[in-house]
Write an enzyme that holds these catalytic residues in place. Sequence first.
Site, PDB file in Angstrom:
ATOM      1  N   VAL A  22       0.834  -1.211   0.000  1.00 18.09           N
ATOM      2  CA  VAL A  22       0.000   0.000   0.000  1.00 18.09           C
ATOM      3  C   VAL A  22       0.869   1.262   0.000  1.00 18.09           C
ATOM      4  O   VAL A  22       0.642   2.190  -0.786  1.00 18.09           O
ATOM      5  CB  VAL A  22      -0.958   0.011   1.222  1.00 18.09           C
ATOM      6  CG1 VAL A  22      -1.875   1.231   1.161  1.00 18.09           C
ATOM      7  CG2 VAL A  22      -1.793  -1.269   1.276  1.00 18.09           C
ATOM      8  N   VAL A  41      -6.304  20.464  -1.723  1.00 12.52           N
ATOM      9  CA  VAL A  41      -6.016  20.704  -0.302  1.00 12.52           C
ATOM     10  C   VAL A  41      -5.872  22.200  -0.016  1.00 12.52           C
ATOM     11  O   VAL A  41      -6.232  22.673   1.064  1.00 12.52           O
ATOM     12  CB  VAL A  41      -4.723  19.943   0.103  1.00 12.52           C
ATOM     13  CG1 VAL A  41      -4.207  20.386   1.457  1.00 12.52           C
ATOM     14  CG2 VAL A  41      -4.977  18.441   0.103  1.00 12.52           C
ATOM     15  N   ARG A  53      11.915  -1.019   7.124  1.00  9.52           N
ATOM     16  CA  ARG A  53      12.887  -1.855   7.841  1.00  9.52           C
ATOM     17  C   ARG A  53      14.162  -2.038   7.028  1.00  9.52           C
ATOM     18  O   ARG A  53      15.261  -2.049   7.543  1.00  9.52           O
ATOM     19  CB  ARG A  53      12.283  -3.247   8.115  1.00  9.52           C
ATOM     20  CG  ARG A  53      11.401  -3.328   9.302  1.00  9.52           C
ATOM     21  CD  ARG A  53      10.789  -4.697   9.412  1.00  9.52           C
ATOM     22  NE  ARG A  53      10.076  -5.042   8.184  1.00  9.52           N
ATOM     23  CZ  ARG A  53       9.138  -5.968   8.096  1.00  9.52           C
ATOM     24  NH1 ARG A  53       8.813  -6.683   9.145  1.00  9.52           N
ATOM     25  NH2 ARG A  53       8.527  -6.218   6.958  1.00  9.52           N
ATOM     26  N   LYS A 111      -6.191  -2.267  10.496  1.00  7.47           N
ATOM     27  CA  LYS A 111      -7.438  -2.695  11.167  1.00  7.47           C
ATOM     28  C   LYS A 111      -7.159  -3.375  12.496  1.00  7.47           C
ATOM     29  O   LYS A 111      -7.890  -3.186  13.466  1.00  7.47           O
ATOM     30  CB  LYS A 111      -8.244  -3.627  10.257  1.00  7.47           C
ATOM     31  CG  LYS A 111      -7.566  -4.967   9.995  1.00  7.47           C
ATOM     32  CD  LYS A 111      -7.686  -5.428   8.585  1.00  7.47           C
ATOM     33  CE  LYS A 111      -6.534  -4.911   7.759  1.00  7.47           C
ATOM     34  NZ  LYS A 111      -6.384  -5.502   6.452  1.00  7.47           N
ATOM     35  N   GLU A 135     -10.106   5.129   7.115  1.00  8.56           N
ATOM     36  CA  GLU A 135     -11.052   4.603   6.122  1.00  8.56           C
ATOM     37  C   GLU A 135     -10.545   3.304   5.475  1.00  8.56           C
ATOM     38  O   GLU A 135     -11.312   2.366   5.246  1.00  8.56           O
ATOM     39  CB  GLU A 135     -11.274   5.660   5.030  1.00  8.56           C
ATOM     40  CG  GLU A 135     -12.207   5.260   3.913  1.00  8.56           C
ATOM     41  CD  GLU A 135     -13.640   5.057   4.380  1.00  8.56           C
ATOM     42  OE1 GLU A 135     -14.283   6.026   4.765  1.00  8.56           O
ATOM     43  OE2 GLU A 135     -14.121   3.901   4.360  1.00  8.56           O
ATOM     44  N   GLY A 193      -2.289 -15.395  -5.589  1.00  7.58           N
ATOM     45  CA  GLY A 193      -1.926 -14.212  -4.800  1.00  7.58           C
ATOM     46  C   GLY A 193      -3.055 -13.666  -3.952  1.00  7.58           C
ATOM     47  O   GLY A 193      -2.957 -12.565  -3.418  1.00  7.58           O
ATOM     48  N   GLU A 196      -2.322 -15.377   1.700  1.00  6.31           N
ATOM     49  CA  GLU A 196      -0.929 -15.295   2.124  1.00  6.31           C
ATOM     50  C   GLU A 196      -0.407 -16.678   2.474  1.00  6.31           C
ATOM     51  O   GLU A 196      -1.190 -17.621   2.649  1.00  6.31           O
ATOM     52  CB  GLU A 196      -0.832 -14.372   3.335  1.00  6.31           C
ATOM     53  CG  GLU A 196      -1.355 -12.990   3.001  1.00  6.31           C
ATOM     54  CD  GLU A 196      -0.906 -11.940   3.976  1.00  6.31           C
ATOM     55  OE1 GLU A 196      -0.091 -12.248   4.844  1.00  6.31           O
ATOM     56  OE2 GLU A 196      -1.389 -10.807   3.840  1.00  6.31           O
ATOM     57  N   ASP A 207      -9.185 -11.278  10.688  1.00  5.79           N
ATOM     58  CA  ASP A 207      -9.211 -10.026   9.925  1.00  5.79           C
ATOM     59  C   ASP A 207     -10.644  -9.468   9.882  1.00  5.79           C
ATOM     60  O   ASP A 207     -10.870  -8.281  10.144  1.00  5.79           O
ATOM     61  CB  ASP A 207      -8.698 -10.321   8.502  1.00  5.79           C
ATOM     62  CG  ASP A 207      -8.820  -9.130   7.580  1.00  5.79           C
ATOM     63  OD1 ASP A 207      -7.910  -8.290   7.577  1.00  5.79           O
ATOM     64  OD2 ASP A 207      -9.836  -9.043   6.851  1.00  5.79           O
ATOM     65  N   LYS A 211     -12.398  -5.914  11.548  1.00  2.00           N
ATOM     66  CA  LYS A 211     -13.226  -4.974  10.774  1.00  2.00           C
ATOM     67  C   LYS A 211     -14.619  -4.855  11.389  1.00  2.00           C
ATOM     68  O   LYS A 211     -15.192  -3.753  11.451  1.00  2.00           O
ATOM     69  CB  LYS A 211     -13.299  -5.440   9.323  1.00  2.00           C
ATOM     70  CG  LYS A 211     -11.945  -5.323   8.622  1.00  2.00           C
ATOM     71  CD  LYS A 211     -11.905  -6.089   7.320  1.00  2.00           C
ATOM     72  CE  LYS A 211     -10.574  -5.914   6.619  1.00  2.00           C
ATOM     73  NZ  LYS A 211     -10.405  -6.815   5.468  1.00  2.00           N
TER      74      LYS A 211
END
Length: 468
Positions: A22, A41, A53, A111, A135, A193, A196, A207, A211
């Site tokens: 992301v 903006v 890392r 999340k 969001e 894909g 995982e 997960d 949420k």
Amino acid sequence: MSPADSGSKDVIRVALLGCGVVGSQVVRLLREQSDELAARVGAPIELAGIAVRRPQRHPEVPAELLTTDAAGLVARSDVDVVVELMGGIEPARDLLLDALKQGRSVVSANKALLAEEGEALATAARESGADLYYEASVAGAIPLLRPIQQSLAGDRIRRVAGIVNGTTNFILSAMESTGAGYADALEEAGRLGYAEADPTADVDGYDAASKAAILATLSFHTRVTASDVHREGIRDVTATDIASAKALGCSVKLLAICEQVDGDAGSTVSARVYPAMIPKAHPLASVSGAFNAVFVEADAAGPLMFYGQGAGGPQTASAVLGDLVAAARNKVIGGRGPRDTAYAHLPLQPVGEVRTRYHVNLDVHDRAGVLAAVASVFAEHGVSIATVKQEGGREKAAGPDDADADDAGHGGDAGTDATLVVVTHEAPDAALRATVDALSGLDSVRGVASVLRVEGLGRPVHALGGAQ
Ligand SMILES: NC(=O)c1ccc[n+]([C@@H]2O[C@H](COP(=O)([O-])OP(=O)(O)OC[C@H]3O[C@@H](n4cnc5c(N)ncnc54)[C@H](OP(=O)(O)O)[C@@H]3O)[C@@H](O)[C@H]2O)c1
């Protein structure tokens, strides 16, 4: 004056924590759309630094922006907004608490962190006057939290139910379309894909539970954490379950359901995640593959459906940038956006009290009296049967009383195996569980092959017999 109110800005400087699936898309969009974002903006958005890392893995990013010192980046006095896309609880939690305490606004897609530490983060944001937006943490690209928090702020939300995990939806959709078993569908999801290497968070419902906690908190103004959410995953869903669902005009979906339940003793909040059959006529049933969809029902607005891609780098980055623009606009005008409201403090409804329907698949000895014995177990627990079907055989609308009569035609050879499929009317979950436990103790029952809930989600499940 709080740190966040210390005046308007003519440039917005962003600390990005994480530059993976992301984060790298956020960097790309910030670069490609810089002029448009500045116009929207009212000031340019600039990257102050990017914490990762392993800097050597990011040749696409200007080296001078990269750092492994995330805490140092967050503490820099020229940072206005911290965008957290690292994932995990620590060090993200401490970094964001520090950022908020220093008046930096925070945007996160995390999340797990929001579901666990939402209260601490919201408190820090409230105290410093900073913004906290997340969001992207639920349903990726789909605008969902802002509509719940802002567009529906004048309404009363009753239920939020949906498919919020693309991996499990891909697996269940593949099982339905190909007839594959769970293991094969999971392998296919991994190969393409969509799953995982360690799929636990997805297939065991963690997960989706995170949420659901976020959705319940915002919808019912009551703090709900992931551990408050009743959670069941999809590992035990079989090809036979999917086939049974199909035969009944249903699809199996991993649902996250959050409801406000009004009773004589007051209102409670129910938050739960489990696989369930839903009628194919329900809009959620047609959501397939890795897509997400969430059905929101509010008193005045009625039903609303939100649909789109719940994951993916560019998709999730879109939601992150929407939050970043909102936070940046507030910095430019020297104000802040709406805050989380958790004033209602509604108690949680224990899952045993949740009223649902069960689809029970029993392996039985096909001999006289089986159906009567099975029906009396349901009756003893106060669970009314909607339909009973014997393998290869007949289906009939039935109450517990009907079962004796039905036995007459099924007096097959003692010891022959048969399958009995029972669909119940709505009953408290605890009664249904106790029924299933008692059924496994019957001599005539060889085993309980599967148990799946049936959710009409506000719609009658005609195909299964009886109203909900
Ligand atoms: N991927 C999606 O489709 C999606 C959808 C919705 C929400 N989200 C959420 O978005 C967040 C990011 O997901 P992602 O898929 O982009 O993760 P990712 O690809 O694993 O990227 C994580 C990034 O964080 C960095 N990082 C991790 N721990 C760090 C630490 N201690 N200090 C500094 N940097 C650290 C990593 O650095 P290195 O690159 O150097 O290893 C990497 O750049 C997660 O909270 C996830 O739940 C993701």
